[in-house]
Design an enzyme around this catalytic site. Structure first.
Site, short mmCIF file in Angstrom:
data_model
loop_
_atom_site.label_atom_id
_atom_site.label_comp_id
_atom_site.label_asym_id
_atom_site.label_seq_id
_atom_site.Cartn_x
_atom_site.Cartn_y
_atom_site.Cartn_z
N ARG A 164 41.44 33.75 30.64
CA ARG A 164 42.84 34.09 30.93
C ARG A 164 43.57 34.59 29.71
O ARG A 164 44.73 35.03 29.80
CB ARG A 164 43.59 32.86 31.49
CG ARG A 164 43.02 32.34 32.80
CD ARG A 164 43.72 31.07 33.24
NE ARG A 164 44.91 31.32 33.99
CZ ARG A 164 45.01 31.27 35.33
NH1 ARG A 164 43.97 30.97 36.07
NH2 ARG A 164 46.14 31.52 35.93
N GLY A 170 38.39 24.28 43.51
CA GLY A 170 38.45 22.90 43.03
C GLY A 170 38.76 21.98 44.20
O GLY A 170 38.44 22.29 45.36
N VAL A 222 46.52 33.40 45.38
CA VAL A 222 46.32 32.42 46.43
C VAL A 222 47.03 32.80 47.74
O VAL A 222 46.43 32.65 48.82
CB VAL A 222 46.71 31.00 45.93
CG1 VAL A 222 48.19 30.86 45.61
CG2 VAL A 222 46.26 29.95 46.90
N TYR A 277 45.55 37.97 29.38
CA TYR A 277 46.90 38.03 29.95
C TYR A 277 47.86 37.14 29.16
O TYR A 277 48.93 37.59 28.72
CB TYR A 277 46.85 37.58 31.41
CG TYR A 277 48.16 37.72 32.16
CD1 TYR A 277 48.72 38.96 32.40
CD2 TYR A 277 48.81 36.59 32.67
CE1 TYR A 277 49.92 39.08 33.11
CE2 TYR A 277 49.99 36.70 33.38
CZ TYR A 277 50.54 37.95 33.60
OH TYR A 277 51.72 38.07 34.31
N ASP A 278 47.45 35.89 28.95
CA ASP A 278 48.36 34.93 28.31
C ASP A 278 48.76 35.41 26.92
O ASP A 278 49.94 35.39 26.56
CB ASP A 278 47.68 33.56 28.17
CG ASP A 278 47.28 32.96 29.51
OD1 ASP A 278 47.40 33.66 30.52
OD2 ASP A 278 46.83 31.80 29.53
N GLU A 279 47.77 35.83 26.14
CA GLU A 279 48.07 36.22 24.76
C GLU A 279 48.79 37.58 24.71
O GLU A 279 49.60 37.81 23.83
CB GLU A 279 46.82 36.22 23.89
CG GLU A 279 46.18 34.84 23.74
CD GLU A 279 47.04 33.80 22.98
OE1 GLU A 279 48.24 34.04 22.75
OE2 GLU A 279 46.50 32.74 22.64
#
Ligand code: UDP
Length: 336
Positions: free
Chosen positions: A156, A219, A201, A159-161
């Protein structure tokens, strides 16, 4: 006094010009609509990597609207603006995994180039940032003052960074170049114009429920998200752009759901008899996410109005249409 009144009346009458990068995307296109409804003239710039022209098709004959096919990672000069909204970026985990390098580029080069447009125009610059800046948060709910818990090298991280870098670049342009900046941290948002296959989702569960397929819960489904309907999100963004707040503001819906609860809401709204199946949890999938919106409430007088069940009902016709189009494409004979 009279002169001042005259000047402010004239200002009110002048059409404000806005640039929206990522204007053909999900949130970007809704923002274009809202700005047009407010009387702005709007240029949407998009390279159509994950955006779609169909999101803007209804604006074809709107004289105050212009589409510019543009990769904002290249320097560009689309003219003078009063507001620059930087929304260009792949945004779903599936899209940014597929386009990792482009995601890093648009968050870095694209942000610099778009900041330059704002600087030349002396425009207000608003960055679309994200709750992903908080990573897999250890503070719950997340306040803007939380620095986050982000894996800088995981799947991820592209995107996050990229978004964390974009925030840093935005603050630097404010400090070094006096650009008038805003930063919105957008939490999970849903509604019409989401791509049915973008892997998020709500489109996944809607598609699966409408086709009678199993809903794929990753999960155990006990991870949480807090879903904001797109019109609420856009209202918050518009208010932030009109405020004077330079530091990040969370705009999201604080009603928190487990993913299993979200699946159940979608089964209820669609009336589907689909079952739930379980698939492995993707790496670094945040365990919980919920915005603290005290700042948006106090500063902007904003809070979301539409709860999940209602927003899902309002989006249902859109998702039905997308599923029908998908099925028609899948079943129509291949043509050369
Ligand atoms: N998710 C799921 N099934 C799906 C798609 C997503 O259980 O078919 C989960 C995903 O693991 C995550 C949550 O739903 O915990 C939200 O995922 P999404 O991709 O919408 O966005 P994120 O909030 O992770 O950026």
């Amino acid at each position: 006094m009279g002169n001042r009144l005259y000047r402010s009346a004239k200002l009110r009458m002048a059409t404000l010009r806005a640039l929206v990068t990522g204007g053909a995307g999900f949130v970007g296109s809704h923002l274009c609509d809202r700005l047009l409804a407010e009387g702005y003239s709007v240029v949407a710039a998009d390279n159509l990597l994950t955006g779609r022209l169909s999101n803007l098709a209804h604006l074809r004959n709107e004289p105050r609207f212009e589409f510019l096919q543009q990769d904002v990672c290249q320097p560009f000069d689309p003219g003078k603006f009063d507001f620059v909204f930087h929304f260009a970026s792949p945004a779903s985990p599936v899209d940014y995994a597929k386009h990792g390098i482009e995601t890093l580029q648009v968050g870095s080069l694209g942000t610099f180039n778009t900041l330059e447009v704002a600087r030349r125009s002396q425009a207000v610059f608003l960055l679309a940032s994200t709750s992903e800046c908080y990573g897999d948060p250890l503070e719950h709910p997340q306040k803007e003052t939380y620095w986050g818990h982000v894996n800088p090298i995981g799947p991820r991280s592209v995107y996050d960074e990229a978004k964390r870098f974009a925030e840093a670049a935005t603050m630097a342009y404010r400090r070094y170049h006096n650009v008038n900046t805003r930063i919105v941290r957008i939490f999970n948002t849903y509604g019409s114009r989401m791509q049915i296959n973008d892997g998020r989702v709500i489109p996944n569960f809607m598609r699966q429920a409408l086709r009678g397929e199993d809903l794929t819960v990753y999960g155990a489904g006990d991870q949480t998200r807090s879903f904001c309907y797109v019109s609420d999100e856009v209202e918050g963004i518009l208010r932030l752009s009109r405020s004077e707040e330079p530091l990040p503001v969370n705009i999201g819906n604080p009603c928190e759901f487990t993913i299993l609860e979200c699946a159940q809401e979608i089964l209820d709204v669609t009336g589907s008899r689909s079952k739930i199946c379980y698939e492995p949890l993707p790496k670094d999938d945040p365990k919980q996410r919920k915005p603290d919106i005290t700042k948006a409430k106090t500063l902007l007088g904003w809070e979301p109005r539409i709860e999940l069940q209602q927003g899902l009902k309002m989006s249902l016709e859109y998702f039905r249409g997308e599923v029908a189009a998908l099925d028609a494409n899948l079943t129509s004979p291949q043509r050369d």
